[in-house]
Design an enzyme around this catalytic site. Structure first.
Site, PDB file in Angstrom:
ATOM      1  N   ASP A 247      -7.442   5.331   4.057  1.00 49.64           N
ATOM      2  CA  ASP A 247      -6.986   4.397   3.038  1.00 49.64           C
ATOM      3  C   ASP A 247      -7.804   3.120   3.101  1.00 49.64           C
ATOM      4  O   ASP A 247      -8.496   2.864   4.074  1.00 49.64           O
ATOM      5  CB  ASP A 247      -5.512   4.046   3.306  1.00 49.64           C
ATOM      6  CG  ASP A 247      -4.614   5.239   3.047  1.00 49.64           C
ATOM      7  OD1 ASP A 247      -5.048   6.140   2.317  1.00 49.64           O
ATOM      8  OD2 ASP A 247      -3.497   5.261   3.589  1.00 49.64           O
ATOM      9  N   LYS A 269      -6.668   2.562  -2.209  1.00 49.66           N
ATOM     10  CA  LYS A 269      -5.988   2.096  -3.413  1.00 49.66           C
ATOM     11  C   LYS A 269      -5.972   0.583  -3.318  1.00 49.66           C
ATOM     12  O   LYS A 269      -5.551   0.017  -2.325  1.00 49.66           O
ATOM     13  CB  LYS A 269      -4.566   2.650  -3.397  1.00 49.66           C
ATOM     14  CG  LYS A 269      -3.702   2.172  -4.517  1.00 49.66           C
ATOM     15  CD  LYS A 269      -2.560   3.169  -4.658  1.00 49.66           C
ATOM     16  CE  LYS A 269      -1.209   2.596  -4.963  1.00 49.66           C
ATOM     17  NZ  LYS A 269      -0.918   1.777  -5.987  1.00 49.66           N
ATOM     18  N   MET A 382       4.373  -4.698   0.915  1.00 53.58           N
ATOM     19  CA  MET A 382       3.941  -4.704  -0.490  1.00 53.58           C
ATOM     20  C   MET A 382       4.811  -5.664  -1.300  1.00 53.58           C
ATOM     21  O   MET A 382       5.298  -5.315  -2.380  1.00 53.58           O
ATOM     22  CB  MET A 382       4.005  -3.282  -1.073  1.00 53.58           C
ATOM     23  CG  MET A 382       3.047  -2.341  -0.377  1.00 53.58           C
ATOM     24  SD  MET A 382       3.210  -0.634  -0.893  1.00 53.58           S
ATOM     25  CE  MET A 382       4.556  -0.064   0.138  1.00 53.58           C
TER      26      MET A 382
END
Ligand code: SAH
Length: 460
Positions: A247, A269, A382
Site C-alpha cells: 500500500d 490509494k 482516516m
C-alpha cells in the site's frame, strides 16, 4: 572508496612475512588460516614462529631479508616494527611484484587487512580505511554475535550439496530451499546433533514434494513506518519474498528491506483518490502465487485493522491459495507510544474504540452518545476529512468541548508531529496536515515534565 575489497585466492601460492615481532605473529595468525605456503624471513623469530615452523605450518628463513624473498607472492607483510627495515622490505617485496602491507603504516601500505568475522567459508570483512577502528571493532562484535557459530559448518555442507539442488528449478524454488536450510532446518539439525548433510537430503525431498504446489501469500503488517517496528516475522517474509504488493502508506525504509530481486508492486490509494481496485489487487496476488511465487501482501500498521484483509483472504480461499497473516503494530499503538499514554487505563477506560472517520458509504456513523461520555477513548483512523462532522456529532450528543484530543501525524517516522488540542478546536488541529494522521480522542500527551523524549508539539 580508496581501498577496493576483494577476496584473494591463495591456495598453493606463497605468502611472506618480514620480521619476527609480535606484529608478525598477529599477521601470521591470519595467514595460517589460509591455504597459502606461508614464509617468514627474520634472523630473530618470536618463539611462537619457531614452534609453527617446527610443526610444519610455515617455512622459517632465519636470515636477513633479501631481494627475491617475495617472488611469486601476491602479498607480503613488513612487520619489523622498525621504520627503516620495513621500508627496505617494502622496496624489495614491491620489486618482486608483491602487494605490501607495512604493519600499522596506512600511508605506506598498498593494501590493508580488514577486521574479519570468520565462519570459514563464510567470511565477513570489515574495513574503514583506517578512519574508525573502534567502529570496525563494534561492527565485528555485532556480527560475531549475530552469525551463529555453525554458519561455517552449514555452508560447508551446503557446498557439497549444490549440484543436487539443481533438481529444483532455478530462481524462487532454489532460493526458498537455501533460505529454509540456512535459517531454519540447518541450525535446528545441528542443535539436535543431526548431520547437516542428512538434513539437506530430507529438506530436498520435502521441497521436491512441494514443487508442484501453488505459491503462498502472507498478509503482513508493515507497522506505522519505522522499520524497527517490524516484527521479526515480517522481516523474514521480506527477506524471502518474490513479490511484494504494498500500500501507499508503507514507507520506503520498510520497502528497502525487501529482497533485492523481489518484484515490488505499489497498489497504493491516495486519500480519496485513485486506487488500484480491490479486484485488481486480488488478481495480482492470485496470479503471482499461482505461478509459484512467494507473495507478501504488505499493509501498513496491522493488516487486521482497517486493512480490507477479509476481502483478500476470501479471494485467496476461493482460488485455493494458502495464506497466513503476520500481525503488525497498528497506528494507534504507535501514536499513544509517541505521546506516552495508554490506550486503556485502570479507573479511566476499560475499553477503547478503533474507529474510522469514513467508510465505503462516506462519513462513518458510530455510537456517538456512548463515545461522548467522560473518560471514553477512541483512536480514529482516516479522520482528517470527517473531523468537523465527527466534532459536530460528539458535541450534539453531549461531549464536553474541553475533551482532550491529540493528533499524531506520521507516527514513528522521522517527520512525526504531535498536536495537542481539544474537541472544540479539533478541525483547526488538523489544518495543514499532509501525512497520515491518527486522532486520539480523549487523550492529551503526557505532561512534558514526565515525558522525557518530547516530540515536536504544537499546542492549539
Ligand atoms: N492497517 C493500518 C491502518 C490503515 S487505514 C494500521 O493498522 O495502522 C489508514 C489510516 O491509518 C490513515 O488514514 C491514518 O489515520 C492511520 N495511519 C497509518 N499510519 C499512520 C502513521 N504512521 N501515523 C499516523 N496515522 C497513521
Amino acid at each position: 572508496m580508496n581501498h577496493y575489497p576483494i577476496f584473494l585466492a591463495l591456495e598453493g601460492r606463497r605468502t611472506v612475512v618480514f620480521g619476527g615481532t609480535e606484529a608478525a605473529v598477529a599477521k601470521l595468525r591470519l595467514l595460517l588460516k589460509t591455504t597459502s605456503h606461508v614464509n617468514v624471513v627474520t634472523p630473530d623469530p618470536d618463539p611462537r614462529i619457531v614452534r609453527w615452523a617446527d610443526e610444519g605450518r610455515l617455512t622459517l628463513h632465519r636470515r636477513e631479508q633479501a631481494p627475491g624473498d617475495a617472488l611469486c607472492c601476491p602479498i607480503a607483510y613488513a612487520a619489523h616494527e622498525d621504520a627503516d627495515e620495513d621500508a627496505a622490505a617494502l622496496r624489495m617485496a614491491a620489486a618482486d611484484g608483491a602487494l605490501v602491507n607495512v604493519v600499522d603504516d596506512l600511508a605506506n601500505s598498498q593494501f590493508i587487512t580488514p577486521a574479519i568475522v570468520d565462519r570459514d567459508p563464510v567470511v565477513v570483512a570489515i574495513g574503514t580505511e583506517g578512519a574508525a577502528p573502534v567502529l570496525a571493532r563494534s561492527i565485528k562484535a555485532d556480527l560475531e554475535a549475530r552469525l551463529s557459530p555453525v554458519t561455517g559448518l552449514l555452508a560447508r555442507a551446503g557446498k557439497t550439496f549444490r549440484k543436487r539442488v539443481e533438481t529444483l528449478a532455478r530462481g524462487a524454488p532454489r532460493r526458498a530451499f537455501w533460505s529454509d536450510y540456512y535459517t531454519t532446518t540447518g541450525p535446528r539439525a545441528v542443535a539436535d546433533g543431526v548431520d547437516p548433510v542428512d538434513a539437506l537430503r530430507d529438506l530436498l525431498d520435502e521441497h521436491l514434494i512441494a514443487r508442484d504446489a501453488p505459491g503462498h501469500v502472507d498478509l503482513v503488517g508493515a507497522g506505522p513506518g519505522d522499520p524497527e517496528l517490524l516484527t521479526l516475522k515480517a522481516r523474514k517474509a521480506l527477506d524471502r519474498a518474490d513479490v511484494v504488493i504494498h500500500d501507499r502508506l508503507v514507507t520506503n525504509d520498510v520497502l528497502e528491506l525487501a529482497r533485492r530481486e523481489a518484484l515490488l508492486i505499489d497498489v497504493g490509494k491516495e486519500g480519496f483518490g485513485a486506487a488500484t481496485d480491490q479486484q485488481t489487487i486480488n488478481e495480482l496476488m492470485i496470479r503471482h502465487a499461482t505461478q509459484g511465487s512467494y507473495v507478501v501482501r504488505l499493509k501498513s500498521g496491522d493488516p487486521t485493522v482497517f486493512g480490507r484483509l477479509d476481502e483478500e483472504v476470501e479471494a485467496l480461499d476461493e482460488a485455493g491459495i494458502g495464506w497466513s497473516v503476520v500481525p503488525g503494530i497498528t497506528a494507534a499503538s504507535a501514536a499513544v507510544a509517541t505521546v506516552g499514554q495508554s490506550l486503556t487505563k485502570r479507573g479511566r477506560n476499560g475499553a477503547v474504540r478503533l474507529m474510522t472517520g469514513h467508510d465505503m458509504k462516506g462519513f462513518a456513523e458510530h455510537d456517538w452518545r456512548a463515545l461522548a461520555r467522560r473518560g471514553e477513548i477512541a483512536a480514529i483512523y482516516m479522520g482528517k476529512r470527517a473531523a468537523r462532522w465527527m466534532q459536530g456529532r460528539l458535541l450534539m450528543h453531549g461531549a464536553d468541548g474541553d475533551t482532550p484530543v491529540t493528533v499524531v501525524e506520521n507516527a514513528s517516522r522521522p517527520d512525526q508531529t504531535v498536536r495537542s488540542a481539544s474537541l472544540a478546536n479539533l478541525p483547526d488541529a488538523l489544518s495543514g496536515i499532509a501525512g497520515p494522521a491518527l486522532i486520539l480522542f480523549g487523550l492529551a500527551p503526557r505532561a512534558a515534565a514526565q515525558f522525557v523524549r518530547q516530540p515536536q508539539e504544537v499546542a492549539l
